[in-house]
Design a protein around this motif. Structure first.
Motif, PDB file in Angstrom:
ATOM      1  N   ALA A   1       0.830  -1.198   0.000  1.00  0.00           N
ATOM      2  CA  ALA A   1       0.000   0.000   0.000  1.00  0.00           C
ATOM      3  C   ALA A   1       0.870   1.256   0.000  1.00  0.00           C
ATOM      4  CB  ALA A   1      -0.922  -0.002   1.215  1.00  0.00           C
ATOM      5  N   VAL A   2       1.906   1.239   0.811  1.00  0.00           N
ATOM      6  CA  VAL A   2       2.827   2.375   0.880  1.00  0.00           C
ATOM      7  C   VAL A   2       3.571   2.544  -0.442  1.00  0.00           C
ATOM      8  CG1 VAL A   2       4.865   3.303   2.033  1.00  0.00           C
ATOM      9  CG2 VAL A   2       3.074   2.193   3.376  1.00  0.00           C
ATOM     10  N   GLN A   3       4.009   1.436  -1.018  1.00  0.00           N
ATOM     11  CA  GLN A   3       4.733   1.496  -2.294  1.00  0.00           C
ATOM     12  C   GLN A   3       3.884   2.144  -3.384  1.00  0.00           C
ATOM     13  OE1 GLN A   3       5.766  -2.594  -3.036  1.00  0.00           O
ATOM     14  NE2 GLN A   3       7.748  -2.440  -2.009  1.00  0.00           N
ATOM     15  N   PHE A   4       2.643   1.719  -3.479  1.00  0.00           N
ATOM     16  CA  PHE A   4       1.789   2.254  -4.528  1.00  0.00           C
ATOM     17  C   PHE A   4       1.436   3.712  -4.263  1.00  0.00           C
ATOM     18  CE2 PHE A   4      -2.371   2.841  -6.667  1.00  0.00           C
ATOM     19  CZ  PHE A   4      -1.977   2.559  -7.963  1.00  0.00           C
ATOM     20  N   ASP A   5       1.128   4.029  -3.029  1.00  0.00           N
ATOM     21  CA  ASP A   5       0.794   5.410  -2.679  1.00  0.00           C
ATOM     22  C   ASP A   5       1.960   6.346  -3.000  1.00  0.00           C
ATOM     23  OD1 ASP A   5      -1.397   6.970  -1.356  1.00  0.00           O
ATOM     24  OD2 ASP A   5       0.241   7.553  -0.036  1.00  0.00           O
TER      25      ASP A   5
ATOM     26  N   GLU B   1       4.756  10.281  -6.725  1.00  0.00           N
ATOM     27  CA  GLU B   1       5.876  10.630  -7.600  1.00  0.00           C
ATOM     28  C   GLU B   1       5.403  10.882  -9.028  1.00  0.00           C
ATOM     29  OE1 GLU B   1       8.647   7.454  -7.193  1.00  0.00           O
ATOM     30  OE2 GLU B   1       9.067   7.884  -5.072  1.00  0.00           O
ATOM     31  N   ALA B   2       4.463  10.076  -9.500  1.00  0.00           N
ATOM     32  CA  ALA B   2       3.939  10.257 -10.856  1.00  0.00           C
ATOM     33  C   ALA B   2       3.183  11.575 -10.980  1.00  0.00           C
ATOM     34  CB  ALA B   2       3.035   9.084 -11.230  1.00  0.00           C
ATOM     35  N   LEU B   3       2.444  11.941  -9.949  1.00  0.00           N
ATOM     36  CA  LEU B   3       1.737  13.224  -9.971  1.00  0.00           C
ATOM     37  C   LEU B   3       2.725  14.381  -9.980  1.00  0.00           C
ATOM     38  CD1 LEU B   3      -1.151  12.525  -7.432  1.00  0.00           C
ATOM     39  CD2 LEU B   3      -1.421  13.070  -9.854  1.00  0.00           C
ATOM     40  N   ALA B   4       3.758  14.292  -9.158  1.00  0.00           N
ATOM     41  CA  ALA B   4       4.743  15.368  -9.064  1.00  0.00           C
ATOM     42  C   ALA B   4       5.498  15.561 -10.368  1.00  0.00           C
ATOM     43  CB  ALA B   4       5.713  15.091  -7.927  1.00  0.00           C
TER      44      ALA B   4
ATOM     45  N   LEU C   1      -1.389   3.710 -16.940  1.00  0.00           N
ATOM     46  CA  LEU C   1      -0.960   2.305 -17.043  1.00  0.00           C
ATOM     47  C   LEU C   1      -0.434   1.820 -15.696  1.00  0.00           C
ATOM     48  CD1 LEU C   1       0.814   2.359 -20.533  1.00  0.00           C
ATOM     49  CD2 LEU C   1      -1.571   1.833 -19.981  1.00  0.00           C
ATOM     50  N   TYR C   2      -1.117   2.209 -14.640  1.00  0.00           N
ATOM     51  CA  TYR C   2      -0.623   1.933 -13.291  1.00  0.00           C
ATOM     52  C   TYR C   2      -0.481   0.443 -13.003  1.00  0.00           C
ATOM     53  CZ  TYR C   2      -5.426   0.821 -11.858  1.00  0.00           C
ATOM     54  OH  TYR C   2      -6.666   0.253 -11.733  1.00  0.00           O
ATOM     55  N   ARG C   3      -1.351  -0.379 -13.570  1.00  0.00           N
ATOM     56  CA  ARG C   3      -1.268  -1.820 -13.297  1.00  0.00           C
ATOM     57  C   ARG C   3       0.033  -2.423 -13.813  1.00  0.00           C
ATOM     58  NH1 ARG C   3      -6.176  -3.656 -11.459  1.00  0.00           N
ATOM     59  NH2 ARG C   3      -8.045  -2.474 -12.099  1.00  0.00           N
ATOM     60  N   LYS C   4       0.566  -1.864 -14.877  1.00  0.00           N
ATOM     61  CA  LYS C   4       1.805  -2.381 -15.462  1.00  0.00           C
ATOM     62  C   LYS C   4       3.046  -1.658 -14.947  1.00  0.00           C
ATOM     63  CE  LYS C   4      -0.126  -4.014 -19.859  1.00  0.00           C
ATOM     64  NZ  LYS C   4       0.236  -5.438 -19.630  1.00  0.00           N
ATOM     65  N   LEU C   5       2.905  -0.379 -14.593  1.00  0.00           N
ATOM     66  CA  LEU C   5       4.085   0.438 -14.344  1.00  0.00           C
ATOM     67  C   LEU C   5       4.341   0.793 -12.887  1.00  0.00           C
ATOM     68  CD1 LEU C   5       3.801   2.927 -17.365  1.00  0.00           C
ATOM     69  CD2 LEU C   5       5.136   0.813 -17.211  1.00  0.00           C
ATOM     70  N   LEU C   6       3.359   0.675 -12.021  1.00  0.00           N
ATOM     71  CA  LEU C   6       3.550   1.116 -10.645  1.00  0.00           C
ATOM     72  C   LEU C   6       3.548  -0.067  -9.677  1.00  0.00           C
ATOM     73  CD1 LEU C   6       1.358   4.357 -10.505  1.00  0.00           C
ATOM     74  CD2 LEU C   6       3.753   4.070 -11.180  1.00  0.00           C
ATOM     75  N   PRO C   7       4.493  -0.104  -8.738  1.00  0.00           N
ATOM     76  CA  PRO C   7       4.609  -1.238  -7.803  1.00  0.00           C
ATOM     77  C   PRO C   7       3.428  -1.300  -6.842  1.00  0.00           C
ATOM     78  CG  PRO C   7       6.056   0.558  -7.128  1.00  0.00           C
ATOM     79  CD  PRO C   7       5.517   0.929  -8.487  1.00  0.00           C
ATOM     80  N   GLY C   8       2.991  -2.535  -6.554  1.00  0.00           N
ATOM     81  CA  GLY C   8       1.929  -2.749  -5.591  1.00  0.00           C
ATOM     82  C   GLY C   8       0.527  -2.569  -6.123  1.00  0.00           C
TER      83      GLY C   8
ATOM     84  N   ALA D   1      -1.543  -4.286  -8.013  1.00  0.00           N
ATOM     85  CA  ALA D   1      -2.503  -5.384  -8.010  1.00  0.00           C
ATOM     86  C   ALA D   1      -3.267  -5.475  -6.695  1.00  0.00           C
ATOM     87  CB  ALA D   1      -1.785  -6.700  -8.290  1.00  0.00           C
ATOM     88  N   LEU D   2      -2.594  -5.213  -5.577  1.00  0.00           N
ATOM     89  CA  LEU D   2      -3.252  -5.255  -4.281  1.00  0.00           C
ATOM     90  C   LEU D   2      -3.789  -3.886  -3.861  1.00  0.00           C
ATOM     91  CD1 LEU D   2      -0.839  -7.600  -2.296  1.00  0.00           C
ATOM     92  CD2 LEU D   2      -3.218  -8.073  -2.889  1.00  0.00           C
ATOM     93  N   ALA D   3      -3.097  -2.839  -4.262  1.00  0.00           N
ATOM     94  CA  ALA D   3      -3.473  -1.494  -3.818  1.00  0.00           C
ATOM     95  C   ALA D   3      -4.739  -0.984  -4.491  1.00  0.00           C
ATOM     96  CB  ALA D   3      -2.329  -0.520  -4.070  1.00  0.00           C
ATOM     97  N   ALA D   4      -4.949  -1.333  -5.732  1.00  0.00           N
ATOM     98  CA  ALA D   4      -6.126  -0.878  -6.473  1.00  0.00           C
ATOM     99  C   ALA D   4      -6.683  -2.037  -7.296  1.00  0.00           C
ATOM    100  CB  ALA D   4      -5.772   0.303  -7.370  1.00  0.00           C
ATOM    101  N   PRO D   5      -7.168  -3.092  -6.625  1.00  0.00           N
ATOM    102  CA  PRO D   5      -7.686  -4.249  -7.358  1.00  0.00           C
ATOM    103  C   PRO D   5      -8.911  -3.916  -8.199  1.00  0.00           C
ATOM    104  CG  PRO D   5      -8.237  -4.405  -5.035  1.00  0.00           C
ATOM    105  CD  PRO D   5      -7.283  -3.267  -5.173  1.00  0.00           C
ATOM    106  N   ALA D   6      -9.678  -2.924  -7.770  1.00  0.00           N
ATOM    107  CA  ALA D   6     -10.775  -2.370  -8.568  1.00  0.00           C
ATOM    108  C   ALA D   6     -10.429  -0.914  -8.821  1.00  0.00           C
ATOM    109  CB  ALA D   6     -12.100  -2.489  -7.828  1.00  0.00           C
ATOM    110  N   ASP D   7     -10.869  -0.385  -9.957  1.00  0.00           N
ATOM    111  CA  ASP D   7     -10.439   0.968 -10.320  1.00  0.00           C
ATOM    112  C   ASP D   7     -11.457   2.045  -9.979  1.00  0.00           C
ATOM    113  OD1 ASP D   7     -12.423   0.626 -12.169  1.00  0.00           O
ATOM    114  OD2 ASP D   7     -11.141   0.843 -13.929  1.00  0.00           O
ATOM    115  N   ASP D   8     -12.565   1.690  -9.308  1.00  0.00           N
ATOM    116  CA  ASP D   8     -13.642   2.659  -9.145  1.00  0.00           C
ATOM    117  C   ASP D   8     -13.246   3.868  -8.304  1.00  0.00           C
ATOM    118  OD1 ASP D   8     -13.433   0.925  -7.022  1.00  0.00           O
ATOM    119  OD2 ASP D   8     -15.584   0.734  -6.669  1.00  0.00           O
TER     120      ASP D   8
END
Length: 256
Positions: free
Chosen positions: A181-185, A190-193, A202-209, A211-218
């Motif tokens: 959760a911390v890794q993805f947050d 960093e991506a916003l900055a 493309l967060y599912r492919k490019l950002l760590p964590g 799959a668990l941090a945002a399993p649904a995109d709503d």
């Protein structure tokens, strides 16, 4: 012309925050000192998912929706006395194609943060829906279409969660966030900055964590409405970073 208002992305917390006095609620109260008092507020919440396009509340007196249960009595009695703004609803409809709607109201992710931001409830509030069938690009475009309202004194608030995994919540006192959760947050921050829209899309492919941090995109996808309304080159800063329940990020951002 009014001074241009910012765009806020606010991490959704539990209804318990409605009566809490903590760092998160204090940050909500303090952020309003960073910009002028808005003429009106337009808020988006993914708890209102419309099926045919998007919709906007047009009632002059929107009902308060307590879409939660099994909380303490003081939480169950919370309310917010905001009025609607039919004229702002008309503008939103013209800008986005949203259908005016008098049957909805303000759901908890719309009005609970406002309890701490503008507790008097004396600023008109309009809510805009989501549509799960639309894409992130549609969300980005909808935000861009709303951008002119900022020059008319309208504060745009987007609620959501960078990290949200309800299957992993931990209700124990003092529970710490999961490493993923911390890794993805942090990666999203960093991506916003760095204005890395590609990483966010493309967060599912490019950002760590992811799959668990945002399993649904709503709840994550609301971020793109904020980015669109702010502009792709907007200055971004976090005004709160933190977690609750180990798997829900309350990280919140100010776009100018």
């Amino acid at each position: 012309m009014a001074e241009r208002m910012p765009v806020l992305f606010i991490g959704n917390g539990t209804p318990l925050n409605g009566v809490a006095d903590n760092e998160y609620t204090e940050a909500l109260a303090q952020v309003t000192t960073r910009f002028p008092r808005p003429k009106a507020i337009l808020v988006t919440s993914q708890r209102w998912a419309s099926e045919d396009g998007v919709a906007v509340t047009s009632s002059p007196q929107p009902r308060i929706i307590r879409d939660y249960d099994e909380f303490p009595e003081d939480v169950m009695k919370l309310t917010y006395p905001a009025k609607g703004d039919p004229e702002l609803a008309r503008q939103v409809s013209e800008l986005t194609g949203a259908k005016p709607d008098k049957s909805w109201g303000l759901d908890r992710n719309a009005w609970l943060p406002l309890l701490h931001m503008y507790p008097e409830g004396d600023i008109p509030v309009v809510e805009l829906s989501y549509n799960d069938q639309m894409t992130y690009v549609n969300d980005l475009e909808r935000g861009m279409n709303l951008k002119p309202l900022r020059d008319e004194g309208v504060l745009i608030i987007v609620t959501g969660n960078i990290v949200r995994n309800t299957a992993k919540v931990n209700w124990n006192d003092g529970a710490q966030p999961y490493d993923w959760a911390v890794q993805f947050d942090n990666a999203v921050a960093e991506a916003l900055a760095s204005h890395s829209l590609l990483s966010l899309l493309l967060y599912r492919k490019l950002l760590p964590g992811a799959a668990l941090a945002a399993p649904a995109d709503d709840y994550y996808r609301s971020l793109f409405v904020a980015i669109g309304a702010a502009g792709l080159d907007a200055q971004v800063e976090s005004f709160y970073r933190g977690f609750e329940l180990s798997s829900v990020s309350l990280s919140s951002y100010l776009f100018q």
